[in-house]
Design an enzyme around this catalytic site. Structure first.
Site, PDB file in Angstrom:
ATOM      1  N   ASP A  12       4.233   8.499   6.637  1.00  0.00           N
ATOM      2  CA  ASP A  12       3.429   8.770   7.876  1.00  0.00           C
ATOM      3  C   ASP A  12       3.870   9.175   9.044  1.00  0.00           C
ATOM      4  OD1 ASP A  12       1.317   8.085   6.039  1.00  0.00           O
ATOM      5  OD2 ASP A  12       1.567   5.826   6.156  1.00  0.00           O
ATOM      6  N   LYS A  15       5.129  14.303   9.007  1.00  0.00           N
ATOM      7  CA  LYS A  15       5.952  15.059   8.335  1.00  0.00           C
ATOM      8  C   LYS A  15       5.054  16.447   8.375  1.00  0.00           C
ATOM      9  CE  LYS A  15       6.700  12.663   4.740  1.00  0.00           C
ATOM     10  NZ  LYS A  15       6.364  11.293   5.157  1.00  0.00           N
ATOM     11  N   GLY A  39      -0.219  12.026   2.064  1.00  0.00           N
ATOM     12  CA  GLY A  39      -1.374  12.656   2.848  1.00  0.00           C
ATOM     13  C   GLY A  39      -0.701  13.335   4.195  1.00  0.00           C
ATOM     14  N   HIS A  40      -0.701  14.670   3.943  1.00  0.00           N
ATOM     15  CA  HIS A  40      -0.017  15.289   5.224  1.00  0.00           C
ATOM     16  C   HIS A  40      -1.214  16.063   6.108  1.00  0.00           C
ATOM     17  CE1 HIS A  40       4.043  15.841   2.990  1.00  0.00           C
ATOM     18  NE2 HIS A  40       3.804  14.296   3.166  1.00  0.00           N
ATOM     19  N   THR A 126      -1.757   3.115  -3.003  1.00  0.00           N
ATOM     20  CA  THR A 126      -2.502   3.896  -2.791  1.00  0.00           C
ATOM     21  C   THR A 126      -3.723   4.016  -3.959  1.00  0.00           C
ATOM     22  OG1 THR A 126      -1.551   5.828  -3.819  1.00  0.00           O
ATOM     23  CG2 THR A 126      -1.275   5.355  -1.446  1.00  0.00           C
ATOM     24  N   GLN A 220       6.262  10.598   1.372  1.00  0.00           N
ATOM     25  CA  GLN A 220       6.522   9.102   1.640  1.00  0.00           C
ATOM     26  C   GLN A 220       7.745   9.064   2.833  1.00  0.00           C
ATOM     27  OE1 GLN A 220       6.065   9.747  -1.880  1.00  0.00           O
ATOM     28  NE2 GLN A 220       4.016   9.764  -1.157  1.00  0.00           N
ATOM     29  N   ALA A 295      -4.072   8.638   6.125  1.00  0.00           N
ATOM     30  CA  ALA A 295      -4.508  10.172   5.575  1.00  0.00           C
ATOM     31  C   ALA A 295      -5.197  10.039   4.165  1.00  0.00           C
ATOM     32  CB  ALA A 295      -3.755  11.153   5.913  1.00  0.00           C
TER      33      ALA A 295
HETATM   34  P1  IMP Z   1       1.928   4.133  -4.808  1.00  0.00           P
HETATM   35  O1  IMP Z   1       3.041   5.267  -3.990  1.00  0.00           O
HETATM   36  O2  IMP Z   1       0.576   4.477  -4.548  1.00  0.00           O
HETATM   37  O3  IMP Z   1       2.601   3.550  -5.869  1.00  0.00           O
HETATM   38  O4  IMP Z   1       2.176   3.018  -3.270  1.00  0.00           O
HETATM   39  C1  IMP Z   1       3.254   2.321  -3.039  1.00  0.00           C
HETATM   40  C2  IMP Z   1       3.568   1.961  -1.673  1.00  0.00           C
HETATM   41  O5  IMP Z   1       3.823   3.332  -1.116  1.00  0.00           O
HETATM   42  C3  IMP Z   1       2.465   1.360  -0.944  1.00  0.00           C
HETATM   43  O6  IMP Z   1       3.165   0.412   0.001  1.00  0.00           O
HETATM   44  C4  IMP Z   1       1.820   2.416  -0.286  1.00  0.00           C
HETATM   45  O7  IMP Z   1       1.277   2.321   0.784  1.00  0.00           O
HETATM   46  C5  IMP Z   1       2.912   3.315   0.048  1.00  0.00           C
HETATM   47  N1  IMP Z   1       2.875   4.830   0.167  1.00  0.00           N
HETATM   48  C6  IMP Z   1       2.584   5.786  -0.814  1.00  0.00           C
HETATM   49  N2  IMP Z   1       2.476   6.941  -0.511  1.00  0.00           N
HETATM   50  C7  IMP Z   1       2.652   6.810   0.870  1.00  0.00           C
HETATM   51  C8  IMP Z   1       2.353   7.765   2.016  1.00  0.00           C
HETATM   52  O8  IMP Z   1       2.250   8.811   1.722  1.00  0.00           O
HETATM   53  N3  IMP Z   1       2.775   7.165   3.297  1.00  0.00           N
HETATM   54  C9  IMP Z   1       2.886   5.996   3.434  1.00  0.00           C
HETATM   55  N4  IMP Z   1       2.969   4.994   2.568  1.00  0.00           N
HETATM   56  C10 IMP Z   1       2.818   5.580   1.390  1.00  0.00           C
END
Ligand code: IMP
Length: 424
Positions: A12, A15, A39-40, A126, A220, A295
């Site tokens: 976040d 990007k 989520g971009h 997520t 990420q 997002a």
């Molecule tokens: P997962 O990727 O859904 O398995 O989540 C694992 C961790 O990564 C959690 O803390 C999510 O909130 C975080 N996370 C995954 N994708 C994003 C992103 O695009 N932005 C911010 N945090 C993310």
């Protein structure tokens, strides 16, 4: 030049906007890890658009967009995203997806949710099935995008894996899934995607040989990396530089420059340590001013001051050469501006980051207060016109991390970006 653009915090960082700004100078934009957990957010023709799977380059006409083999793909989500863009008038022309990208299937999401609801493994994911899908890849039982193109093969492989997952979720007292409930939808998505599926490793290496300019789009952030992040509160892919090679099949020398994105403060979603985190009224103020709501999930993000100890680590492990500092305008009117420059740990001042929970839970942030500026920076278009205090803030960051700030974002629109000419 082939540029890697990656997040240096917990995701976040802005990007989407940064890549959208940079993409017009590139022929090819590639995603190489993560999935629709990303989520971009991009403001296109004044409209807010959120991309989860498609590379942010899809908005730049004439740019090739590629989803590499390192991305885990929910084909239903991808088709929905392509259709949404079409109905918003964005033409999808030169888009390709790897036949070897692992699939996310309904049982992955099911298990993700079951684990999140159990007391033992709550990460704050997520809930999109990202972790289980990557586990299957490493476990050598994954299904791939290419499997969607052969109905018999898809059903045969899905049946085996479905049974495996049903045993798991039943053990947690949850209901299983049936292949018959989703096979049709997946195979239809496969038909929709058929003309876009290809061997992206060969495609990208051809682009490399033809000297087409490639932009690699990280999802990420470095601190969510499975190996180098704040484990176990991480995502299940390599969001650090190594993910480029495993997730595209491009060779080591393919990256000619690395620009890291860092927000002018810090945020995090989900569980896990966050030394510079704020609470109470100040947190509420920063969250609201920065619009810090997920997002992908809409969750309110945790917020805090910029953490230069963590940022220096992210720069170090990735070999980042310049910074794209985002959301500087959110700090308008804040005076003073606190920045974390070190931690106190067991009575000692520490400047080196360690990603373990054990270290970070003990780390007390040490802040330096820098002077804020009056008025707004959102209409500033050249570095020289920034208020002296904003330049001091930027200089403080540069000195702490040892690399220059090359871009400064002062608003969500593409044109609200300052590009500095660097000497080297
Ligand atoms: P997962 O990727 O859904 O398995 O989540 C694992 C961790 O990564 C959690 O803390 C999510 O909130 C975080 N996370 C995954 N994708 C994003 C992103 O695009 N932005 C911010 N945090 C993310």
């Amino acid at each position: 030049m082939n540029l890697l653009v990656m997040g240096l915090q917990w995701g976040d960082e802005g990007k989407g906007k940064a890549i959208d700004y940079l993409a017009e100078n590139f022929h090819v934009v590639v995603r190489y890890q993560g999935g629709h957990n990303a989520g971009h957010t991009i403001y296109h023709d004044g409209r807010k658009m959120v991309l989860h799977l498609l590379p942010s380059g899809v908005f730049s006409p004439g740019t090739m967009s590629v989803i590499g083999n390192g991305v885990v793909v929910n084909p239903l989500q991808l088709v929905e995203e392509l259709r949404d863009l079409e109905s918003a008038g964005v033409e999808i022309r030169d888009f390709w997806i790897s036949d070897r990208a692992p699939l996310i299937l309904p049982f992955h999401q099911k298990l993700d949710i079951v684990f999140e609801q159990s007391r033992y493994l709550k990460i704050g994911t997520t809930r999109r099935g990202i972790g289980p899908a990557y586990e299957d890849l490493v476990g050598r039982r994954a299904l791939f995008v290419g499997d969607l193109l052969d109905a018999d093969r898809f059903k045969r492989k899905a049946a085996i894996l479905n049974e495996y997952y049903n045993r798991l979720v039943h053990a947690y007292g949850a209901e299983g899934t049936e292949v018959g409930d989703y096979a049709q939808a997946y195979l239809e998505a496969g038909e929709f995607l058929r003309s876009y599926v290809t061997d992206t490793t060969q495609l990208l290496n051809r682009c490399l040989r033809d000297e087409r300019q490639i932009l690699l789009e990280g999802a990420q952030g470095a601190l969510l990396d499975i190996n180098h992040g704040t484990y176990p509160f991480v995502t299940s892919s390599n969001s650090t530089v190594g993910g480029v090679f495993t997730g595209t099949g491009l060779p080591y020398g393919a990256i000619t420059r690395i620009t890291g994105i860092a927000k002018a403060y810090a945020t995090r979603v989900g569980e896990g340590p966050f030394p510079s985190e704020l609470n109470g009224a100040k947190a509420q103020w920063l969250r609201d001013k920065g619009g810090e709501f997920g997002a992908t999930t809409g969750r309110p993000r945790r917020v805090g001051w910029l953490d230069l100890v963590a940022l220096r680590y992210a720069v170090m492990i990735n070999g980042v050469q310049s910074l794209f500092l985002t959301k500087l305008d959110i700090l308008d009117g804040l005076d003073p501006i606190p920045v974390v420059h070190a931690y106190r740990l067991d009575g000692k001042e520490v400047k080196e980051f360690n990603p373990t929970v054990e270290f970070l839970e003990k780390a007390q942030p040490l802040t330096r207060e820098l002077a804020g500026w009056k008025g707004s920076v959102s209409d500033v278009r050249s570095y020289g016109e920034l208020p002296a205090e904003a330049k001091d803030y930027i200089r403080f960051i540069e000195e702490a991390v040892g690399i220059p700030v090359e871009f400064v974002s002062v608003g969500s629109a593409r044109h609200q970006t300052i590009r500095r000419k660097l000497k080297s």
